[in-house]
Motif scaffolding. Structure first.
Motif, PDB file in Angstrom:
ATOM      1  N   ARG A 112       0.839  -1.196   0.000  1.00 14.28           N
ATOM      2  CA  ARG A 112       0.000   0.000   0.000  1.00 14.28           C
ATOM      3  C   ARG A 112       0.878   1.252   0.000  1.00 14.28           C
ATOM      4  NH1 ARG A 112      -5.617  -0.475   0.437  1.00 14.28           N
ATOM      5  NH2 ARG A 112      -6.060  -2.691   0.210  1.00 14.28           N
ATOM      6  N   LEU A 113       0.381   2.313  -0.579  1.00 11.17           N
ATOM      7  CA  LEU A 113       1.079   3.592  -0.546  1.00 11.17           C
ATOM      8  C   LEU A 113       0.522   4.409   0.614  1.00 11.17           C
ATOM      9  CD1 LEU A 113       3.106   5.550  -1.837  1.00 11.17           C
ATOM     10  CD2 LEU A 113       1.210   6.435  -3.231  1.00 11.17           C
ATOM     11  N   VAL A 114       1.389   4.730   1.554  1.00  6.14           N
ATOM     12  CA  VAL A 114       0.998   5.483   2.750  1.00  6.14           C
ATOM     13  C   VAL A 114       1.666   6.846   2.694  1.00  6.14           C
ATOM     14  CG1 VAL A 114       1.028   5.538   5.269  1.00  6.14           C
ATOM     15  CG2 VAL A 114       0.844   3.342   4.074  1.00  6.14           C
ATOM     16  N   THR A 115       0.874   7.893   2.875  1.00  9.77           N
ATOM     17  CA  THR A 115       1.430   9.243   2.974  1.00  9.77           C
ATOM     18  C   THR A 115       1.102   9.808   4.353  1.00  9.77           C
ATOM     19  OG1 THR A 115      -0.574  10.199   1.998  1.00  9.77           O
ATOM     20  CG2 THR A 115       1.243   9.699   0.507  1.00  9.77           C
ATOM     21  N   GLY A 116       2.041  10.554   4.887  1.00  7.49           N
ATOM     22  CA  GLY A 116       1.835  11.127   6.208  1.00  7.49           C
ATOM     23  C   GLY A 116       3.103  11.796   6.704  1.00  7.49           C
ATOM     24  N   THR A 117       3.089  12.160   7.983  1.00  8.79           N
ATOM     25  CA  THR A 117       4.207  12.872   8.602  1.00  8.79           C
ATOM     26  C   THR A 117       4.806  12.026   9.713  1.00  8.79           C
ATOM     27  OG1 THR A 117       3.115  14.982   8.143  1.00  8.79           O
ATOM     28  CG2 THR A 117       4.893  15.000   9.756  1.00  8.79           C
ATOM     29  N   THR A 165       9.185  15.049   9.097  1.00  4.48           N
ATOM     30  CA  THR A 165       9.305  14.922   7.643  1.00  4.48           C
ATOM     31  C   THR A 165       8.019  14.340   7.062  1.00  4.48           C
ATOM     32  OG1 THR A 165      11.674  14.494   7.903  1.00  4.48           O
ATOM     33  CG2 THR A 165      10.681  13.971   5.773  1.00  4.48           C
ATOM     34  N   ARG A 166       7.545  14.942   6.007  1.00  4.27           N
ATOM     35  CA  ARG A 166       6.378  14.407   5.303  1.00  4.27           C
ATOM     36  C   ARG A 166       6.879  13.411   4.264  1.00  4.27           C
ATOM     37  NH1 ARG A 166       3.034  16.198   0.904  1.00  4.27           N
ATOM     38  NH2 ARG A 166       0.893  15.426   1.179  1.00  4.27           N
ATOM     39  N   ILE A 167       6.319  12.199   4.276  1.00  9.18           N
ATOM     40  CA  ILE A 167       6.855  11.124   3.442  1.00  9.18           C
ATOM     41  C   ILE A 167       5.739  10.381   2.722  1.00  9.18           C
ATOM     42  CG2 ILE A 167       8.844  10.787   4.981  1.00  9.18           C
ATOM     43  CD1 ILE A 167       7.444   8.273   6.055  1.00  9.18           C
ATOM     44  N   ALA A 168       6.139   9.646   1.710  1.00  9.20           N
ATOM     45  CA  ALA A 168       5.289   8.657   1.040  1.00  9.20           C
ATOM     46  C   ALA A 168       6.064   7.348   1.060  1.00  9.20           C
ATOM     47  CB  ALA A 168       4.975   9.085  -0.391  1.00  9.20           C
TER      48      ALA A 168
END
Length: 716
Positions: A112-117, A165-168
């Motif tokens: 799954r692709l997870v985006t968040g901080t 850091t905001r990441i994917a």
């Protein structure tokens, strides 16, 4: 007729004396209701978390109103007040749970692709890290099903990201873990209470995204950078284990401490030294208080005309706050700071710094904002230890006053000096005994381990910690901006080496490592109640406390272990032999579960050694055993037709579907997937009782109800 009358009068007189004694005992407790408020709140929180089903606000609202009404009517009625606070503790826990509620992952997923901080990051073994992400979106999931936070495991090579850091990231997600034994420690609940709704494993390099970092996370990132810089300065002076422990004591980073050192400290009773808690906060803030007061006292004009003690208390409060932030502001560290802050505040308002009332106030503040803390080992151990110490301090103060009055009548100064030295030594020994005995009640329940020689270990190590390690840690930290930290850290390292030597020596003594049988929650509650009675009651009635503690010990010893234990994935099965020893199926996986089962059974044995015990007969992927008259078969691989002849209990790590329907009890992969770890108990009549991890957990928000992998969980 006269004899009967005399007997009646005698009986009446007897009950009158008993009633009079009870009235006097109750009267002696006047003014001490506040001391029982945190105890009542704790019982209310325990009641809430012990419920089998999540209560509705339709039920909780009238309960809250009744608690408030009882509190209003409780003026002059201490029993009503205690009942009211117990009810309010239950309501507070319910409110906190609803406030932090988050959706959970119900099934394992593909990539799954997870985006968040990134909200937190910590090392986890060699070359690995644990990342906690505040989730913005997860591909293939609706916002209603998306957990607020995820706990992901990644390698450092995939990306050494900083907090804020905001990441994917591409990850395979999984539900929260369930207990390894029915009724055992629920790590999944602890994660859920931290706002985490799922776990997972990163499977691709982490992508950094643009985005503004909130102030809270910028501050956390700055503190994390400061911790890393301090760690580098420490490792420039110290090596190996000494550097790892120094870093743990100063910055709270414990991941680099070797496993054998952790085990040594657990066995010797010095494990509390490795986690920043009340001891470290007291030594750090207390050391600042003493130094500031000493420096101000050296200026006569200030010492005579200004409240330098209060000035020192303010500086110590600020130093304690900085130490808490530097150490990562963990829950245990926050509680320690609240307790020390209450004590320094007492100095500011001219009250005794150490008292049971101050402890009660600190505990009330903690439970008001974090009621779930009442279920955690760190709070229970620190609260019990400080409660015992504060109660002992009250007794010690009275005894010291009497001793001083007697000493004044003596003319010989050598006798007075000997009495003072002896009293100081006795106080140090009793402090260690009291704190160790009180904290051992929750320690035995949560960790299943006792440290019988902890008094010896702490008696030898605490002077080293108090006089060398923590003062040098404080000096090194203060001198780091000037580049003068080398000598203090070197001395700190020598103190750490001595502390390790003490721990290893005590841990090597015969009988030093003692694992106790898993205590039932009721037995632990009874023992904790007895300890509270001993510490908080006044008069002879407090002697009922040790009796209640002894009753809890007997209840704990009577708690039976299941005759058969099954791992939550079916990776292994264990049985109890006729001697009550655990025997895992040989050559199987599930070492983590087996180690926890052994501790719960009160055994200090390695899984490999336990697997060599007789009890199983294995051939290929099939093991059989006779358990209390029941023929058990454990099959780990589906390979052709199963021979179910004479089998009473069949356990399979794969789906059985319609196979062996004639077997009375069948437990397969689907059963374990739905209900987690199983425990089977066989009574004297041959009836088999089955408990499961999910069944014991009840219908609560943190107990994951598994779902099959449908389209919404598949890789999009």
């Amino acid at each position: 007729m006269v004899a009967v009358t005399r007997e009646a009068v005698s009986r009446t007189s007897h009950w009158a004396r008993v009633w009079g004694w009870l009235e006097a005992a109750i009267e002696a407790q006047r003014g001490r209701v506040m001391l029982w408020v945190p105890v009542a709140l704790t019982f209310g929180v325990w009641t809430y978390f012990g419920l089998a089903r999540e209560p509705s606000w339709i039920v909780v609202t009238p309960l809250a109103l009744s608690g408030a009404a009882l509190l209003w009517l409780s003026r002059g009625r201490p029993v009503l007040a205690i009942v009211a606070f117990a009810i309010l503790g239950c309501v507070l826990a319910k409110a906190k749970v609803d406030l932090i509620a988050t959706p959970v992952i119900h099934a394992t997923t593909a990539e799954r692709l997870v985006t968040g901080t990134v909200e937190d990051r910590s090392p986890s073994g060699r070359g690995r890290q644990i990342i906690v992400i505040a989730v913005e979106a997860i591909s293939g999931m609706t916002s209603a099903n998306t957990p607020g936070r995820l706990r992901l495991s990644a390698t450092v090579k995939q990306g050494d990201v900083a907090i804020g850091t905001r990441i994917a990231v591409k990850a395979m997600l999984a539900p929260l873990p369930s207990p390894v034994i029915p009724g055992g420690f629920d790590y999944g609940r602890q994660l859920w209470l931290d706002g985490i709704g799922g776990t997972g494993r990163v499977v691709a390099p982490i992508e950094i995204l643009a985005g503004e970092t909130p102030f809270r996370l910028r501050m956390a990132a700055g503190l994390e950078g400061l911790r890393q810089s301090i760690g580098l300065r420490i490792r420039a002076v110290l090596d190996g284990v000494a550097a790892a422990i120094a870093e743990a004591l100063i910055t709270g980073e414990r991941s680099s401490i070797p496993r054998n050192v952790n085990l040594s400290f657990q066995v010797s009773g010095l494990a509390h030294v490795l986690s920043i808690s009340g001891l470290h906060m007291a030594l750090a803030a207390g050391g600042v208080f003493w130094m500031v007061r000493a420096m101000l006292a050296a200026i006569p004009a200030l010492a005579r005309g200004w409240p330098i003690k209060k000035w020192a208390a303010v500086v110590a409060l600020a130093a304690g706050l900085f130490y808490m932030l530097l150490a990562g502001s963990g829950v245990a560290t926050q509680r320690s700071y609240i307790m020390i802050a209450v004590m320094f505040f007492a100095i500011l308002v001219d009250r005794p710094a150490i008292s049971v009332r101050n402890l009660a106030l600190a505990a009330i503040l903690i439970l008001a904002f974090e009621p779930d803390a009442a279920t955690q080992a760190s709070f229970q151990m620190s609260f019990m230890a400080v409660m015992g110490l504060a109660a002992y301090y009250e007794f010690w103060s009275v005894w010291r006053q009497w001793r001083d009055d007697e000493t004044r009548q003596l003319r010989s100064w050598p006798v007075q000096l000997a009495q003072k030295l002896g009293a100081g030594l006795l106080a140090a020994i009793m402090t260690t005994i009291v704190a160790g005995a009180m904290s051992s009640i929750p320690a035995a329940y949560h960790f299943g381990r006792m440290a019988p020689f902890s008094v010896l270990a702490n008696g030898l190590a605490l002077p080293v910690i108090s006089l060398i390690i923590m003062p040098m840690a404080l000096a090194g930290l203060v001198l780091m901006p000037l580049g003068l930290e080398a000598w203090p850290l070197w001395l700190m390292g020598k103190g750490i080496e001595l502390m390790i030597a003490i721990s290893d020596w005590v841990a090597g003594l015969p009988g030093a490592s003692t694992v106790v049988h898993q205590q039932s929650p009721l037995a632990a509650i009874v023992m904790a109640s007895g300890a509270a009675m001993l510490c908080l009651l006044r008069g002879l009635i407090r002697l009922a406390g040790p009796v209640v503690v002894a009753a809890g010990l007997l209840m704990g010893q009577a708690a039976p272990m299941p005759d058969i234990l099954i791992d939550r994935t079916g990776a292994t099965v264990a049985i109890l032999d006729v001697g009550g020893n655990l025997v895992p199926a040989p050559g199987r996986k599930g070492g983590f579960s087996i180690s926890k089962w052994l501790v719960a059974n009160g055994e200090e044995t390695l899984p490999a050694a336990a697997a060599k015990r007789p009890g199983w007969t294995c051939a290929a992927d099939r093991c059989t055993a006779l358990v209390r008259g029941k023929f058990l078969a454990y099959v780990q691989k589906e390979d052709g037709a199963l021979d179910c002849t004479g089998v009473d209990i069949l356990i399979a790590s794969f789906p059985l579907r319609g196979t062996c329907k004639s077997v009375p009890i069948r437990i397969d992969r689907f059963d374990l997937w739905r209900n987690g770890a199983h425990g089977l108990s066989i009574n004297d009549t041959g009836a088999v009782g089955i408990t499961t991890a999910r069944g014991e957990g009840g219908e609560r928000p943190w107990v994951v109800v598994p779902e099959a992998r449908t389209d919404k969980y598949k890789k999009p």
